[in-house]
Design a protein around this motif. Sequence first.
Motif, PDB file in Angstrom:
ATOM      1  N   TYR A  24       0.808  -1.232   0.000  1.00 48.86           N
ATOM      2  CA  TYR A  24       0.000   0.000   0.000  1.00 48.86           C
ATOM      3  C   TYR A  24       0.839   1.279   0.000  1.00 48.86           C
ATOM      4  CZ  TYR A  24      -3.921  -2.981   1.698  1.00 48.86           C
ATOM      5  OH  TYR A  24      -4.888  -3.942   1.856  1.00 48.86           O
ATOM      6  N   VAL A  59       3.271   0.408   8.301  1.00 47.96           N
ATOM      7  CA  VAL A  59       2.727   1.030   9.517  1.00 47.96           C
ATOM      8  C   VAL A  59       3.396   0.409  10.749  1.00 47.96           C
ATOM      9  CG1 VAL A  59       0.545   1.833   8.529  1.00 47.96           C
ATOM     10  CG2 VAL A  59       0.700  -0.505   9.421  1.00 47.96           C
ATOM     11  N   CYS A  84      -2.104   1.835  12.711  1.00 49.67           N
ATOM     12  CA  CYS A  84      -3.203   1.112  12.079  1.00 49.67           C
ATOM     13  C   CYS A  84      -4.405   1.230  13.019  1.00 49.67           C
ATOM     14  CB  CYS A  84      -2.817  -0.353  11.871  1.00 49.67           C
ATOM     15  SG  CYS A  84      -4.214  -1.404  11.396  1.00 49.67           S
ATOM     16  N   PRO A  85      -5.451   1.942  12.599  1.00 54.49           N
ATOM     17  CA  PRO A  85      -6.616   2.115  13.478  1.00 54.49           C
ATOM     18  C   PRO A  85      -7.206   0.784  13.954  1.00 54.49           C
ATOM     19  CG  PRO A  85      -6.794   3.541  11.556  1.00 54.49           C
ATOM     20  CD  PRO A  85      -5.592   2.669  11.334  1.00 54.49           C
ATOM     21  N   MET A  86      -7.163  -0.244  13.108  1.00 57.69           N
ATOM     22  CA  MET A  86      -7.705  -1.539  13.564  1.00 57.69           C
ATOM     23  C   MET A  86      -6.854  -2.112  14.706  1.00 57.69           C
ATOM     24  SD  MET A  86      -8.700  -5.083  11.727  1.00 57.69           S
ATOM     25  CE  MET A  86      -7.476  -5.141  10.501  1.00 57.69           C
ATOM     26  N   ASN A 112      -1.976  -7.340  12.607  1.00 61.65           N
ATOM     27  CA  ASN A 112      -2.377  -5.927  12.758  1.00 61.65           C
ATOM     28  C   ASN A 112      -2.775  -5.685  14.216  1.00 61.65           C
ATOM     29  OD1 ASN A 112      -2.559  -6.722  10.006  1.00 61.65           O
ATOM     30  ND2 ASN A 112      -3.763  -4.896   9.537  1.00 61.65           N
ATOM     31  N   CYS A 170     -11.227  -2.790   9.882  1.00 62.32           N
ATOM     32  CA  CYS A 170     -10.370  -1.817   9.197  1.00 62.32           C
ATOM     33  C   CYS A 170     -11.280  -0.750   8.572  1.00 62.32           C
ATOM     34  CB  CYS A 170      -9.548  -2.512   8.129  1.00 62.32           C
ATOM     35  SG  CYS A 170      -8.891  -1.322   6.941  1.00 62.32           S
ATOM     36  N   VAL A 172     -10.759   1.260   6.289  1.00 64.64           N
ATOM     37  CA  VAL A 172     -10.591   1.352   4.830  1.00 64.64           C
ATOM     38  C   VAL A 172     -11.443   0.283   4.119  1.00 64.64           C
ATOM     39  CG1 VAL A 172      -8.893   1.218   2.945  1.00 64.64           C
ATOM     40  CG2 VAL A 172      -8.262   2.265   5.128  1.00 64.64           C
ATOM     41  N   GLU A 198     -10.327  -8.418   4.760  1.00 63.55           N
ATOM     42  CA  GLU A 198     -10.777  -7.428   5.751  1.00 63.55           C
ATOM     43  C   GLU A 198     -12.118  -6.804   5.335  1.00 63.55           C
ATOM     44  OE1 GLU A 198      -7.663  -4.587   6.489  1.00 63.55           O
ATOM     45  OE2 GLU A 198      -6.267  -6.150   7.090  1.00 63.55           O
ATOM     46  N   CYS A 256      -5.554   4.337   2.735  1.00 63.71           N
ATOM     47  CA  CYS A 256      -5.102   4.221   4.119  1.00 63.71           C
ATOM     48  C   CYS A 256      -4.120   5.376   4.330  1.00 63.71           C
ATOM     49  CB  CYS A 256      -4.428   2.871   4.357  1.00 63.71           C
ATOM     50  SG  CYS A 256      -3.751   2.733   6.020  1.00 63.71           S
ATOM     51  N   MET A 259      -0.669   4.552   5.802  1.00 65.02           N
ATOM     52  CA  MET A 259       0.277   3.940   4.859  1.00 65.02           C
ATOM     53  C   MET A 259       0.906   4.986   3.944  1.00 65.02           C
ATOM     54  SD  MET A 259       0.837   0.651   4.728  1.00 65.02           S
ATOM     55  CE  MET A 259       0.268  -0.868   5.500  1.00 65.02           C
TER      56      MET A 259
HETATM   57 FE1  SF4 Z   1      -4.718  -0.893   9.150  1.00 63.05          FE
HETATM   58 FE2  SF4 Z   1      -6.666  -0.891   7.357  1.00 63.05          FE
HETATM   59 FE3  SF4 Z   1      -4.522   0.663   6.972  1.00 63.05          FE
HETATM   60 FE4  SF4 Z   1      -4.365  -2.018   6.725  1.00 63.05          FE
HETATM   61  S1  SF4 Z   1      -5.522  -0.607   5.453  1.00 63.05           S
HETATM   62  S2  SF4 Z   1      -2.915  -0.691   7.809  1.00 63.05           S
HETATM   63  S3  SF4 Z   1      -5.778  -2.668   8.347  1.00 63.05           S
HETATM   64  S4  SF4 Z   1      -6.048   0.821   8.630  1.00 63.05           S
END
Ligand code: SF4
Length: 299
Positions: A24, A59, A84-86, A112, A170, A172, A198, A256, A259
């Motif tokens: 990404y 990340v 990573c918000p997740m 993650n 996630c 995204v 995801e 994201c 990323m």
């Molecule tokens: Fe986290 Fe989603 Fe970004 Fe992957 S795409 S790093 S799961 S927020």
Amino acid sequence: MKDIVSQIEKLKKEKNAIILAHSYQRPEIYDVADFIGDSLQLCQEAARTDSSIIVFCGVHFMAESACLLNPEKKVIVPHVDAGCPMADMVEPDDLRSFKKKHPGAVVVCYVNSSAAVKAESDVCCTSANAAKVVRQLDAEEIIFIPDRNLAAYVQTQVPEKKIIPWKGFCPVHHTLTKDYVEGIRETHPNANVIAHPECRPEVLMLADHVCSTTGMIEAARKDPANEFFILTECGMTERLSRELPEKKFYGLCNMCFDMKKNTLESVLTCLETEETEIKVEKNVADGARDALDKMLELS
Ligand code: SF4
Ligand code: 13P
């Protein structure tokens, strides 16, 4: 830009550094990366490298895993706040309480996640090996953290076990809906759909292939179709177009932002200053490493 690229290349040689980049990342980062891959490949690459410095373009949890798997090496990141918000949707204390409610269950932790959460888990997994890892575990009940969608997908692949999902997601991927995919089928009738696990279960049900980011390259290569609609973060469409220029890829505007924090300029600064170094606290490092090592064994 050419100048920045040559400065990065020069510093990599001088410092015996390697750049690992997730799929990404921005395309200009691909051009300076020594290796581009999904989370599983990046863990494997980090574990085996002989370079003294790993510049991790991804990340935070990914750099932390690299640090755990190769503690002798210096792992540095261009933006320490790329998270990573997740991964932030599960905390060690909450997991400890949850485990008490399901005493016989084995905890499978999607990579993650933070090192502190990994340390509370029995084994890690990535989107590439989640079903394979779960299938091999000697337990009937599995607590699967933190992604509810990957958990639901694993349940379809391993029906003989009971998956107890955490509530994370996630942002995204979770925004994608069934209606959206049905719309794609109408507007792109010749395209096969490839989705990341995801995504929501009802989205995955409509996909032709469900895979990790690297798995998407293999799926598109093997599929005789010439057009594909890619349901994941937008950077993947560029990666696929580079890997398979003879095929056509359509994608989303889902970005994201974490990323995308890394730029060529910040990679150069990171190499020059060797900042910011990722360190994992001693009290969680051994437990987290065990969970990652067990995943690599089962992969
Ligand atoms: Fe986290 Fe989603 Fe970004 Fe992957 S795409 S790093 S799961 S927020
Ligand atoms: P992959 O391991 O499939 O590259 O996915 C990582 C990720 O963060 C997806 O959002």
